[in-house]
Design an enzyme around this catalytic site. Structure first.
Site, mmCIF file in Angstrom:
data_model
loop_
_atom_site.group_PDB
_atom_site.id
_atom_site.type_symbol
_atom_site.label_atom_id
_atom_site.label_comp_id
_atom_site.label_asym_id
_atom_site.label_seq_id
_atom_site.Cartn_x
_atom_site.Cartn_y
_atom_site.Cartn_z
ATOM 1 N N ASP A 185 0.925 -1.233 0.097
ATOM 2 C CA ASP A 185 -0.112 -0.095 0.025
ATOM 3 C C ASP A 185 0.911 1.328 -0.106
ATOM 4 O O ASP A 185 0.843 2.162 0.954
ATOM 5 C CB ASP A 185 -0.830 -0.122 1.121
ATOM 6 C CG ASP A 185 -1.976 -1.160 1.323
ATOM 7 O OD1 ASP A 185 -3.209 -1.025 0.237
ATOM 8 O OD2 ASP A 185 -1.805 -2.334 1.587
ATOM 9 N N ASP A 231 -1.223 -2.599 -4.225
ATOM 10 C CA ASP A 231 -1.456 -1.167 -4.342
ATOM 11 C C ASP A 231 -0.165 -0.389 -4.221
ATOM 12 O O ASP A 231 0.115 0.551 -3.541
ATOM 13 C CB ASP A 231 -2.413 -0.802 -3.097
ATOM 14 C CG ASP A 231 -3.675 -0.978 -3.280
ATOM 15 O OD1 ASP A 231 -4.296 -1.457 -4.532
ATOM 16 O OD2 ASP A 231 -4.704 -0.885 -2.368
ATOM 17 N N HIS A 250 -6.321 -0.851 -6.200
ATOM 18 C CA HIS A 250 -6.109 0.269 -6.599
ATOM 19 C C HIS A 250 -5.727 0.385 -7.863
ATOM 20 O O HIS A 250 -6.044 1.286 -8.796
ATOM 21 C CB HIS A 250 -5.391 0.966 -5.847
ATOM 22 C CG HIS A 250 -6.195 1.819 -4.615
ATOM 23 N ND1 HIS A 250 -6.605 2.962 -4.588
ATOM 24 C CD2 HIS A 250 -6.767 1.302 -3.597
ATOM 25 C CE1 HIS A 250 -7.442 3.306 -3.645
ATOM 26 N NE2 HIS A 250 -7.459 2.293 -2.910
ATOM 27 N N HIS A 294 -3.751 -9.606 -1.565
ATOM 28 C CA HIS A 294 -4.200 -8.363 -1.277
ATOM 29 C C HIS A 294 -5.655 -8.243 -1.057
ATOM 30 O O HIS A 294 -6.500 -8.631 -1.890
ATOM 31 C CB HIS A 294 -3.827 -7.324 -2.406
ATOM 32 C CG HIS A 294 -4.068 -5.930 -2.316
ATOM 33 N ND1 HIS A 294 -3.201 -5.070 -1.861
ATOM 34 C CD2 HIS A 294 -5.177 -5.409 -2.359
ATOM 35 C CE1 HIS A 294 -3.516 -3.835 -1.841
ATOM 36 N NE2 HIS A 294 -4.920 -3.883 -2.149
ATOM 37 N N HIS A 318 -3.563 -4.415 1.726
ATOM 38 C CA HIS A 318 -4.862 -3.676 1.710
ATOM 39 C C HIS A 318 -5.253 -2.634 2.851
ATOM 40 O O HIS A 318 -5.544 -1.873 2.514
ATOM 41 C CB HIS A 318 -5.895 -4.633 1.301
ATOM 42 C CG HIS A 318 -7.418 -4.160 1.074
ATOM 43 N ND1 HIS A 318 -7.336 -3.257 -0.018
ATOM 44 C CD2 HIS A 318 -8.468 -4.423 1.424
ATOM 45 C CE1 HIS A 318 -8.696 -2.901 -0.227
ATOM 46 N NE2 HIS A 318 -9.283 -3.398 0.882
ATOM 47 N N HIS A 348 -4.687 -0.705 5.779
ATOM 48 C CA HIS A 348 -3.484 0.281 6.100
ATOM 49 C C HIS A 348 -2.924 0.423 7.584
ATOM 50 O O HIS A 348 -1.853 1.184 7.444
ATOM 51 C CB HIS A 348 -4.129 1.610 5.454
ATOM 52 C CG HIS A 348 -4.202 1.793 3.967
ATOM 53 N ND1 HIS A 348 -4.559 3.023 3.534
ATOM 54 C CD2 HIS A 348 -4.091 0.731 3.129
ATOM 55 C CE1 HIS A 348 -4.502 2.553 2.107
ATOM 56 N NE2 HIS A 348 -4.065 1.432 1.913
#
Ligand code: MN
Length: 379
Positions: free
Chosen positions: A8, A55, A91, A167, A202, A204
């Site tokens: 991420d 991400d 994303h 993820h 994924h 955060h």
């Protein structure tokens, strides 16, 4: 066996109006800086393997600056000769196959292994005379497709070490959802002891899910929900079946979200005084912060001296005032998390509809809701 697990990084993310001297969004630059710190750490610490759990980019079509930055940093990693496995997250994964995947730009960088074909892939490596197999399941278009790939997941009995990377939101524990419409669900039973390490992306917030399974968390602060967290990545050491884990913290721009100011029994000047005290304590210079006012009536809220607050906060990168308003004459707050509820309601409504382009409509709708939310919060 020394492994770094990052996730991420959201390169290409930008937010707020503040720009650098060169006119580039400050938060976009901050996000690059966090990833660069990670790559500096790679070069300094020379791990045996690096895993990025998705991400890498913030969007399906990152801007040219984000692409150039990512390539330059991945080349820095490539030059060390350390294998870098990176899987696609929700994303950066295109909704339509025709769009093509941004990760294809990494196909020909030595020692970089992008996994983005919406299917389970195993990557065997020989490191320090040990066989290490990375099992990667990247983002898929459909939940059913992802579940099919999960079924195929099997540790390699010939390997000395098995690492699984994916993820998504782990089920059973609601907290791990990012409330994104295309997020995939990883069932808890996948967190098997048969893997020496499970690297997840994924969610955060850096989180330990099991003795061998971790979310590394994001490398930057992206919303005020992140404010209490530390940001960084995981450093693992696996030897003789034992796993040692460490969280390595990055130096990020502070994001501060102090406790809400309870306004129910306060007069306008008392609330202003509390706001000023809070802002001074934060020391706004170069920081991002939010002031939350709980149970404030609309007429008192309108009477706040916003110019004064702006003057005090002038050196901040960004600040916002979140007012949980009580309508005059009511005792219950009426505005709190209204926007979240709206996005959720919209999603539920669409799910019940028989529409062909549901995902596109959902994405557009949530985009509009987020825009309105950002506009309202910026007031
Ligand atoms: Mn994600």
């Amino acid at each position: 066996m020394k492994i770094l697990h990052v996730a991420d990084t959201h390169l290409g993310y930008s937010a707020y109006r503040k720009v650098t001297e060169d006119g580039i969004n400050q938060r976009e630059m901050d996000t690059y800086n966090a990833f660069k710190q990670f790559v500096d750490y790679v070069i300094k610490s020379k791990p045996d393997l690096i895993i990025h759990a998705g991400d890498l980019f913030d969007s399906v079509r990152p801007n040219n600056r984000a692409i150039t930055f990512a390539i330059n940093q991945l080349i820095r990693i490539s030059e060390t000769g350390i294998p870098f496995v990176v899987i696609a997250g929700n994303h950066e994964h295109p909704k339509l196959k025709e769009t093509g995947h941004i990760f294809s730009i990494f196909d020909h960088i030595d020692h970089v292994y992008p996994v983005y074909h919406a299917k389970y892939e195993t990557l065997p490596f020989k490191i320090n005379n040990k066989k290490i197999t990375v099992h990667a399941i990247p983002q898929c278009e459909l939940k059913t497709q992802f579940n099919e790939e999960l079924k195929k997941l099997k540790p390699d009995s010939a390997a000395d070490y098995n690492i699984f990377v994916s993820h998504g939101a782990v089920t059973g524990i609601k907290e791990f959802s990012m409330n994104e419409f295309n997020e995939l669900i990883i069932p808890t039973k996948i967190l098997s002891k048969d893997f020496d390490y499970i690297a997840l992306g994924h969610y955060h917030r850096s989180t330990k899910l099991a003795s061998n399974a971790f979310y590394s968390g994001s490398t930057e602060y992206f919303t005020f929900a992140d404010a209490p967290d530390k940001k960084g990545f995981m450093k693992l050491d696996i030897s003789n079946g034992k796993l040692k884990h460490n969280f390595i913290e990055l130096e990020n721009r502070p994001m501060i979200d102090p406790k809400p100011i309870k306004c129910s029994n306060l007069k306008l000047d008392e609330i202003m005084k509390k706001i000023k005290e809070t802002v001074r304590e934060i020391e706004p210079r170069e920081k991002t912060f939010r002031i939350t006012l709980d149970d404030i009536s609309t007429h008192i809220y309108r009477g706040l001296d916003f110019d004064e607050i702006r003057k005090l906060s002038g050196k901040a990168i960004h600040y916002e005032i979140k007012a949980n308003v009580v309508k005059d004459g009511e005792s219950k707050p009426s505005v709190t998390s209204k926007i979240d509820a709206l996005a959720h309601e919209f999603k539920q409504f669409l799910e019940s509809q028989d529409l062909k382009e549901k995902e596109t409509i959902l994405e557009l709708g949530i985009g509009y809701i987020e825009k309105i939310e950002a506009r309202d919060e910026g007031k």
